[in-house]
Design a protein around this motif. Structure first.
Motif, PDB file in Angstrom:
ATOM      1  N   ASP A 251       1.010  -1.199   0.004  1.00 52.27           N
ATOM      2  CA  ASP A 251       0.074   0.127  -0.064  1.00 52.27           C
ATOM      3  C   ASP A 251       1.035   1.313   0.119  1.00 52.27           C
ATOM      4  OD1 ASP A 251      -2.663   0.415  -0.057  1.00 52.27           O
ATOM      5  OD2 ASP A 251      -2.665   1.664   2.040  1.00 52.27           O
ATOM      6  N   GLU A 252       2.011   1.260   0.815  1.00 52.34           N
ATOM      7  CA  GLU A 252       2.698   2.481   0.869  1.00 52.34           C
ATOM      8  C   GLU A 252       3.599   2.581  -0.453  1.00 52.34           C
ATOM      9  OE1 GLU A 252       6.077   1.899   3.648  1.00 52.34           O
ATOM     10  OE2 GLU A 252       6.939   3.838   3.595  1.00 52.34           O
ATOM     11  N   ALA A 253       3.881   1.686  -1.219  1.00 49.70           N
ATOM     12  CA  ALA A 253       4.420   1.992  -2.500  1.00 49.70           C
ATOM     13  C   ALA A 253       3.528   2.494  -3.621  1.00 49.70           C
ATOM     14  CB  ALA A 253       5.094   0.684  -2.933  1.00 49.70           C
ATOM     15  N   ALA A 254       2.231   1.947  -3.546  1.00 48.52           N
ATOM     16  CA  ALA A 254       1.356   2.595  -4.397  1.00 48.52           C
ATOM     17  C   ALA A 254       0.884   3.867  -3.987  1.00 48.52           C
ATOM     18  CB  ALA A 254       0.211   1.795  -4.225  1.00 48.52           C
ATOM     19  N   ARG A 255       0.821   4.319  -2.866  1.00 47.19           N
ATOM     20  CA  ARG A 255       0.748   5.782  -2.494  1.00 47.19           C
ATOM     21  C   ARG A 255       1.784   6.551  -2.983  1.00 47.19           C
ATOM     22  NH1 ARG A 255      -0.781   3.835   2.593  1.00 47.19           N
ATOM     23  NH2 ARG A 255       1.049   4.407   3.435  1.00 47.19           N
ATOM     24  N   ASN A 256       2.995   6.255  -2.779  1.00 43.30           N
ATOM     25  CA  ASN A 256       4.041   6.936  -3.474  1.00 43.30           C
ATOM     26  C   ASN A 256       4.112   6.907  -4.777  1.00 43.30           C
ATOM     27  OD1 ASN A 256       5.343   6.943  -0.745  1.00 43.30           O
ATOM     28  ND2 ASN A 256       6.908   5.645  -1.217  1.00 43.30           N
ATOM     29  N   ALA A 257       3.487   6.076  -5.275  1.00 44.98           N
ATOM     30  CA  ALA A 257       3.581   6.094  -6.887  1.00 44.98           C
ATOM     31  C   ALA A 257       2.495   6.918  -7.541  1.00 44.98           C
ATOM     32  CB  ALA A 257       3.359   4.514  -7.278  1.00 44.98           C
ATOM     33  N   ALA A 258       1.477   7.116  -6.615  1.00 44.42           N
ATOM     34  CA  ALA A 258       0.060   7.735  -7.122  1.00 44.42           C
ATOM     35  C   ALA A 258       0.508   9.211  -6.793  1.00 44.42           C
ATOM     36  CB  ALA A 258      -1.013   7.283  -6.530  1.00 44.42           C
ATOM     37  N   GLY A 260       3.515  10.392  -6.788  1.00 45.36           N
ATOM     38  CA  GLY A 260       4.486  10.960  -7.673  1.00 45.36           C
ATOM     39  C   GLY A 260       4.127  11.055  -9.072  1.00 45.36           C
ATOM     40  N   GLY A 261       2.738  10.603  -9.447  1.00 45.77           N
ATOM     41  CA  GLY A 261       2.116  10.754 -10.735  1.00 45.77           C
ATOM     42  C   GLY A 261       2.626  10.134 -11.834  1.00 45.77           C
ATOM     43  N   VAL A 262       2.651   8.669 -11.374  1.00 45.13           N
ATOM     44  CA  VAL A 262       2.577   7.571 -12.270  1.00 45.13           C
ATOM     45  C   VAL A 262       1.226   7.395 -13.263  1.00 45.13           C
ATOM     46  CG1 VAL A 262       4.310   6.200 -10.853  1.00 45.13           C
ATOM     47  CG2 VAL A 262       1.964   5.743 -10.739  1.00 45.13           C
ATOM     48  N   ALA A 263       1.406   6.767 -14.307  1.00 45.98           N
ATOM     49  CA  ALA A 263       0.285   6.548 -15.087  1.00 45.98           C
ATOM     50  C   ALA A 263      -0.703   5.170 -14.650  1.00 45.98           C
ATOM     51  CB  ALA A 263       0.546   6.378 -16.615  1.00 45.98           C
ATOM     52  N   SER A 264       0.243   4.272 -13.993  1.00 41.35           N
ATOM     53  CA  SER A 264      -0.570   2.909 -13.633  1.00 41.35           C
ATOM     54  C   SER A 264       0.370   2.428 -12.289  1.00 41.35           C
ATOM     55  CB  SER A 264      -0.556   2.053 -14.836  1.00 41.35           C
ATOM     56  OG  SER A 264       0.606   1.795 -15.192  1.00 41.35           O
ATOM     57  N   GLU A 277      -8.880   5.344  -3.597  1.00 38.70           N
ATOM     58  CA  GLU A 277      -9.784   6.414  -3.666  1.00 38.70           C
ATOM     59  C   GLU A 277      -8.526   7.506  -4.218  1.00 38.70           C
ATOM     60  OE1 GLU A 277     -12.536   7.131  -3.046  1.00 38.70           O
ATOM     61  OE2 GLU A 277     -13.318   6.017  -1.790  1.00 38.70           O
ATOM     62  N   MET A 278      -7.434   7.342  -3.655  1.00 39.34           N
ATOM     63  CA  MET A 278      -6.133   8.460  -4.020  1.00 39.34           C
ATOM     64  C   MET A 278      -6.035   8.249  -5.628  1.00 39.34           C
ATOM     65  SD  MET A 278      -2.497   8.409  -2.240  1.00 39.34           S
ATOM     66  CE  MET A 278      -1.391   9.510  -2.836  1.00 39.34           C
ATOM     67  N   MET A 279      -5.862   6.907  -5.852  1.00 36.40           N
ATOM     68  CA  MET A 279      -5.438   6.849  -7.529  1.00 36.40           C
ATOM     69  C   MET A 279      -6.555   7.257  -8.305  1.00 36.40           C
ATOM     70  SD  MET A 279      -4.012   2.630  -6.957  1.00 36.40           S
ATOM     71  CE  MET A 279      -4.192   2.525  -8.564  1.00 36.40           C
ATOM     72  N   LYS A 280      -7.911   7.040  -7.804  1.00 37.21           N
ATOM     73  CA  LYS A 280      -8.733   7.717  -8.714  1.00 37.21           C
ATOM     74  C   LYS A 280      -8.788   9.070  -8.740  1.00 37.21           C
ATOM     75  CE  LYS A 280     -13.994   7.822  -8.624  1.00 37.21           C
ATOM     76  NZ  LYS A 280     -15.112   7.530  -7.973  1.00 37.21           N
ATOM     77  N   LYS A 281      -8.471   9.685  -7.562  1.00 35.35           N
ATOM     78  CA  LYS A 281      -8.256  11.279  -7.560  1.00 35.35           C
ATOM     79  C   LYS A 281      -7.287  11.726  -8.386  1.00 35.35           C
ATOM     80  CE  LYS A 281      -7.481  14.642  -4.093  1.00 35.35           C
ATOM     81  NZ  LYS A 281      -6.626  14.793  -2.733  1.00 35.35           N
ATOM     82  N   HIS A 282      -6.114  10.899  -8.303  1.00 40.95           N
ATOM     83  CA  HIS A 282      -4.846  11.354  -9.257  1.00 40.95           C
ATOM     84  C   HIS A 282      -5.234  10.908 -10.905  1.00 40.95           C
ATOM     85  CE1 HIS A 282      -3.430  12.426  -5.292  1.00 40.95           C
ATOM     86  NE2 HIS A 282      -2.133  13.101  -5.920  1.00 40.95           N
ATOM     87  N   ASP A 283      -6.115  10.176 -10.896  1.00 49.64           N
ATOM     88  CA  ASP A 283      -6.278   9.453 -12.403  1.00 49.64           C
ATOM     89  C   ASP A 283      -5.135   8.563 -12.596  1.00 49.64           C
ATOM     90  OD1 ASP A 283      -7.556   9.487 -14.706  1.00 49.64           O
ATOM     91  OD2 ASP A 283      -6.735  11.125 -15.746  1.00 49.64           O
TER      92      ASP A 283
END
Ligand SMILES: [Zn+2]
Length: 423
Positions: A251-258, A260-264, A277-283
């Motif tokens: 989960d921590e890695a995905a938060r850092n990635a999201a 940080g602006g990754v596409a996926s 939810e955070m991924m959805k918000k950041h597209d």
């Protein structure tokens, strides 16, 4: 060619002499034309294909004289499928055969020529199963995936349109268990990048050698890429228009990635609702690689099943954008690479994702995610003729996708089972 088509061909050839022109056109008569984007089926549609592209689609179109005619009036016709997380160059034996003294044996045994030949076979099998576009996310040695992509473009062999990611960028150690004396083994597939200079250079090496995407592994070791690390890589890739895919198993890695602006985010099996939810918000898209029971059994990690189904169900409920990805790297008994990929439909069904939503993740949404929506991914005038057909309506029965009977790739016939067998 069947007798019926031969007769039609002769009749049309005679008509062609009379009428002139229309040579080089292919016509598909579709009993049902499935539009994944709207989740609808149009009946009795004619699709006209020329020079690899769809030139007209609609009911009541006149079949041009001299055209090669494919009668799919008993079938459901739809755009070719996408797999947004492949490793074309890999076909690893299941553990424990793949382990020597705790290390990944394939790093020692395999050669790049051998892996690229494996990619030729995997690409062909995937295409025969109806997968007409893939994003390869690395593990192809010295930019073997770029070589595969270029050979496919030249038509040296048949396979899906391929986007390549080159070498995977990761903190020291990659995804391997390494001996201090043989760290170089991981460098076959990975670029270790810990400092800013190393990250910049790693992105530029990939750009230089022809990558379409940048793939990073955020969290394979106890140290992981921070939000700032990810942002730095995303910005460097973005300077030349490349986007970043991030392998995240926590989960921590995905938060850092999201953040940080990754596409996926790739995999993301244990993601929390907050992170989704955070991924959805950041597209940020989820390419969940939601392993089937069969695949998990080969890996020996059946206990992951509930976690993966639960995450897929929550991601769908929350409304995270999702593109289908398989991540098959192992030999799955009883399957070739194409059919192994489609075992993952089990997980989507177990998570109770409605069939039209699954189909979008495999077609139009995947095309949008990859930025290819103006080129391929729908059966529309001007788009590449990547067309498949199945005997049942996939909007009602998604498993119909395991029963592909017809595959056209860029206007060329790859497969047409008129008697149930492959060509
Ligand atoms: Zn992978």
């Amino acid at each position: 060619m069947s007798k019926k088509r031969w007769i039609v061909g002769v009749a049309l050839a005679i008509a062609l002499v009379a009428a002139g022109s229309a040579a080089g056109e292919t016509v598909i008569q579709a009993g049902g034309l499935v539009d994944p984007e709207s989740g609808t089926v149009r009946r009795d549609v004619i699709i006209i294909v020329k020079d690899g592209k769809v030139t007209s689609v609609g009911p009541g179109l006149e079949v041009p004289a001299g055209a090669d005619l494919f009668d799919l009036r008993e079938m459901y016709v739809l755009p070719g499928l996408f797999d947004c997380h492949t490793h074309l160059c890999e076909m690893i034996s299941a553990p424990p055969e793949n382990v020597i003294y705790g290390f990944d044996a394939h790093l020692v045994r395999e050669t790049l020529p051998g892996r690229v030949l494996q990619a030729v076979s995997n690409a062909r099998k995937m295409l025969e199963s109806g997968i007409t576009t893939v994003r390869d996310v690395g593990n192809c040695g010295e930019w073997g995936d770029v070589a595969v992509r270029e050979a496919l473009r030249k038509g040296l062999f048949e396979g899906p349109t391929t986007l390549a990611s080159g070498k995977i960028i990761t903190p020291f150690g990659g995804q391997q268990v390494l001996s201090p004396e043989r760290v170089d083994l991981a460098l076959i597939d990975y670029i270790f990048a810990d400092s800013r200079d190393e990250m910049r250079r790693a992105v530029r090496q990939n750009v230089y050698f022809g990558a379409d995407w940048i793939k990073i592994v955020v969290d394979a070791q106890r140290y992981i890429y921070s939000e700032e690390d990810v942002l730095f890589i995303v910005e460097e890739a973005g300077r030349v228009g490349l986007r970043v895919a991030a392998h995240c198993m926590t989960d921590e890695a995905a938060r850092n990635a999201a953040a940080g602006g990754v596409a996926s985010v790739e995999h993301g099996f244990p993601l929390s609702d907050e992170t989704l939810e955070m991924m959805k918000k950041h597209d940020v898209w989820l390419v969940g690689t939601d392993f089937s029971t069969e695949v998990l059994e080969v890996y020996g990690i059946q206990e992951w099943r509930d976690m993966i189904v639960d995450r897929l169900r929550r991601a769908h409920r929350i409304g995270v954008r999702m593109a289908f990805g398989s991540d098959i790297v192992l030999e799955i008994p009883g399957h070739d690479r194409g059919s192994a990929v489609l075992t993952l439909l089990d997980t989507w069904l177990a998570a109770e994702v409605p069939a039209p939503d699954i189909l979008r993740a495999l077609t139009t949404d995947a095309a949008l995610f990859l930025g290819l929506q103006k080129v391929r991914g729908s059966i529309r005038e001007g788009l590449a003729a990547d067309i498949i057909a199945v005997p049942r309506n996939p909007l009602e029965d998604i498993l119909a996708l395991r029963d592909v009977k017809f595959v056209m790739k860029d206007g060329r016939i790859v497969r047409h089972d008129e008697d149930g067998s492959r060509p």
